[in-house]
Design an enzyme around this catalytic site. Structure first.
Site, PDB file in Angstrom:
ATOM      1  N   HIS A  81       0.819  -1.215   0.000  1.00 46.10           N
ATOM      2  CA  HIS A  81       0.000   0.000   0.000  1.00 46.10           C
ATOM      3  C   HIS A  81       0.852   1.265   0.000  1.00 46.10           C
ATOM      4  O   HIS A  81       0.340   2.345  -0.236  1.00 46.10           O
ATOM      5  CB  HIS A  81      -0.965   0.000   1.189  1.00 46.10           C
ATOM      6  CG  HIS A  81      -0.334   0.266   2.517  1.00 46.10           C
ATOM      7  ND1 HIS A  81      -0.069  -0.718   3.432  1.00 46.10           N
ATOM      8  CD2 HIS A  81       0.075   1.421   3.086  1.00 46.10           C
ATOM      9  CE1 HIS A  81       0.470  -0.185   4.513  1.00 46.10           C
ATOM     10  NE2 HIS A  81       0.575   1.109   4.331  1.00 46.10           N
TER      11      HIS A  81
ATOM     12  N   ASP B 130      -0.168  -7.574   1.451  1.00 43.39           N
ATOM     13  CA  ASP B 130       0.325  -6.195   1.524  1.00 43.39           C
ATOM     14  C   ASP B 130       1.853  -6.147   1.530  1.00 43.39           C
ATOM     15  O   ASP B 130       2.461  -5.352   2.244  1.00 43.39           O
ATOM     16  CB  ASP B 130      -0.230  -5.485   2.767  1.00 43.39           C
ATOM     17  CG  ASP B 130      -0.156  -3.968   2.635  1.00 43.39           C
ATOM     18  OD1 ASP B 130       0.211  -3.484   1.549  1.00 43.39           O
ATOM     19  OD2 ASP B 130      -0.446  -3.269   3.611  1.00 43.39           O
TER      20      ASP B 130
ATOM     21  N   SER C 101       5.132   2.015   7.820  1.00 36.60           N
ATOM     22  CA  SER C 101       4.754   0.926   6.925  1.00 36.60           C
ATOM     23  C   SER C 101       5.911   0.512   6.024  1.00 36.60           C
ATOM     24  O   SER C 101       6.512   1.337   5.351  1.00 36.60           O
ATOM     25  CB  SER C 101       3.575   1.343   6.032  1.00 36.60           C
ATOM     26  OG  SER C 101       2.366   0.990   6.607  1.00 36.60           O
TER      27      SER C 101
END
Length: 432
Positions: free
Chosen positions: A162, A200, A278
């Site tokens: 993402h 992801d 992330s």
């Protein structure tokens, strides 16, 4: 106040800390008043072996939180899209990282004051900042910020999907020009090589004329609750950030977090991670990557989640072999059995099969491979492809990427009847 000060003359040198505490408390008690003009504060400075860094409170602008990041359900799960360690030579950390005696006082394998710093110094040079401009009809409106880790000297970077791609169904497209900044300040343009929506996880590639620093991959199956770990990355655009914590859970189920679909497991930690972490690495005390930081609970502190590195390695193998992750689908809802569940089921229905372990099939999707193979709700899987099984994880490992390959399954049914079924897995469709 004079009473407390008079007591100071009776304290010896070792009681200075206690005396200062009394003076502080005394001044607060005697001079507390609603009018701040009459408040008195006593400040004491003592020589300490180390000095703590100042704590700053920052007003964070809203544009540091990329709008594309979703929050999931009532739990408020938030993906974390938005690290320079002090210089240290490998010779400085080799003894402690290997468990050798440090300064002649620390026995082998003990946690020392430099353990976390040494682990961070090993991985730090390979941690990168990933920045992608967000354009609106040609006008840059902000930047999507994330983190990543170089896992090969050729410039292969591991990060979150993402962070670098937008997903449209089963297809993905790059968000734009990817800018990768290393710890030493060098900047490269990155290219998305592979990305998987379900896990992801993504792989980005940069090209350099010289070998790049890389990090070593560890073994996440060796982690236990309570093990020390560190999270590294670029939270809130604060590059080169290191935070420490412990492993809270080694197999947090996706269903526990309110996620539907194919089952997944995460490492849960209490490391401080925020938007921008992330794709950054979760690192053990040996300086090895044991996870990829992926999300946190928005409304709580100390609830962060990472994809275990063992799962990531399997995803990378799929990328190399097929260019995507192939997931076989049977159309069976499965539940791992234990003594307590079996006892409850037997109490509810005395005809439930006599088993001590296995996998219950409570539901079969109509028209699925499992339905066509003859599976029925209430079946208990005891063998899969000729191997005894007692958990869904074992079934997933046995299937691997076998799509279109017949698999024999032995189930036990009501009345302890055995049946051998042949099921042909199909590739799962994540768009459904």
């Amino acid at each position: 106040m004079s009473y407390f000060l008079s007591k100071l003359v009776r304290f010896n040198r070792s009681s200075v800390v206690g005396a200062v505490g009394i003076v502080s408390v005394g001044s607060t008690l005697l001079f507390s008043d609603d009018d701040t003009r009459f408040r008195t504060f006593v400040t004491a400075r003592l020589p300490l072996p180390s000095q703590d860094a100042s704590l700053l409170t920052l007003a964070v602008p809203n544009d540091l939180f990329p709008p594309h990041l979703p929050s999931f359900g009532q739990h408020g799960i938030l993906s974390l899209s938005s690290y320079r360690v002090g210089p240290g030579s490998s010779s400085d950390i080799s003894k402690e990282a290997s468990g050798a005696v440090h300064d002649g006082s620390k026995p082998c394998g003990c946690f020392g004051r430099d353990t976390i710093a040494n682990a961070a110094a090993k991985v730090g040079p390979a941690v990168v900042n990933i920045s992608i401009p967000q354009d609106f009809y040609g006008v840059t409106t902000g930047r999507s910020i994330g983190s990543g880790t170089i896992i090969d000297k050729d410039g292969t970077i591991l990060t979150c999907a993402h962070v670098v791609v937008d997903f449209h169904g089963s297809r993905s497209s790059s968000k734009g020009k990817i800018e990768v900044t290393l710890q030493d300040g060098r900047t490269f343009e990155g290219k998305v090589v592979n990305a998987d929506m379900h896990s992801d996880i993504a792989v980005v590639k940069i090209n350099s004329e010289t070998p790049l620093p890389d990090a070593k991959l560890g073994n996440s199956s060796r982690l236990r609750p309570g093990d020390w770990v560190i999270a590294m990355g670029c939270p809130l655009s604060l590059q080169n950030t290191v935070t420490a914590g412990i492993v809270s859970c080694v197999d947090r189920k996706s269903s526990d977090l309110g996620f539907s679909g194919l089952p997944r497991e995460y490492l849960q930690t209490d490391c401080a991670i925020n938007v921008g972490n992330s794709g950054g690495p979760l690192v053990n005390m040996d300086g090895e990557i044991v996870g990829v930081n992926i999300m946190k609970v928005l409304s709580a502190d100390g609830l962060g989640f990472s994809v275990p590195i063992n799962s990531v390695c399997k995803i990378i193998e799929h990328f190399k072999k097929s260019g995507r992750v192939i997931r076989p689908w049977l159309g069976l809802r499965m539940l791992d059995l234990n003594e307590m569940i079996i006892a409850q089921l037997k109490k509810k229905d005395a005809s439930f099969p006599n088993v001590s372990k296995g996998i219950l099939v409570p539901m079969v999707t109509p028209g699925s491979p499992g339905d066509r193979a003859g599976f029925c709700p209430g079946d208990v899987v005891i063998q899969f492809d000729g191997k005894p099984v007692e958990s869904m994880k074992e079934v997933i490992e046995i299937m691997g990427d076998k799509v279109g390959v017949p698999v024999k399954v032995v189930v036990k049914r009501v009345g302890d009847k055995l049946a051998t079924l042949t099921v042909i897995p199909e590739e799962s469709n994540l768009d459904l």
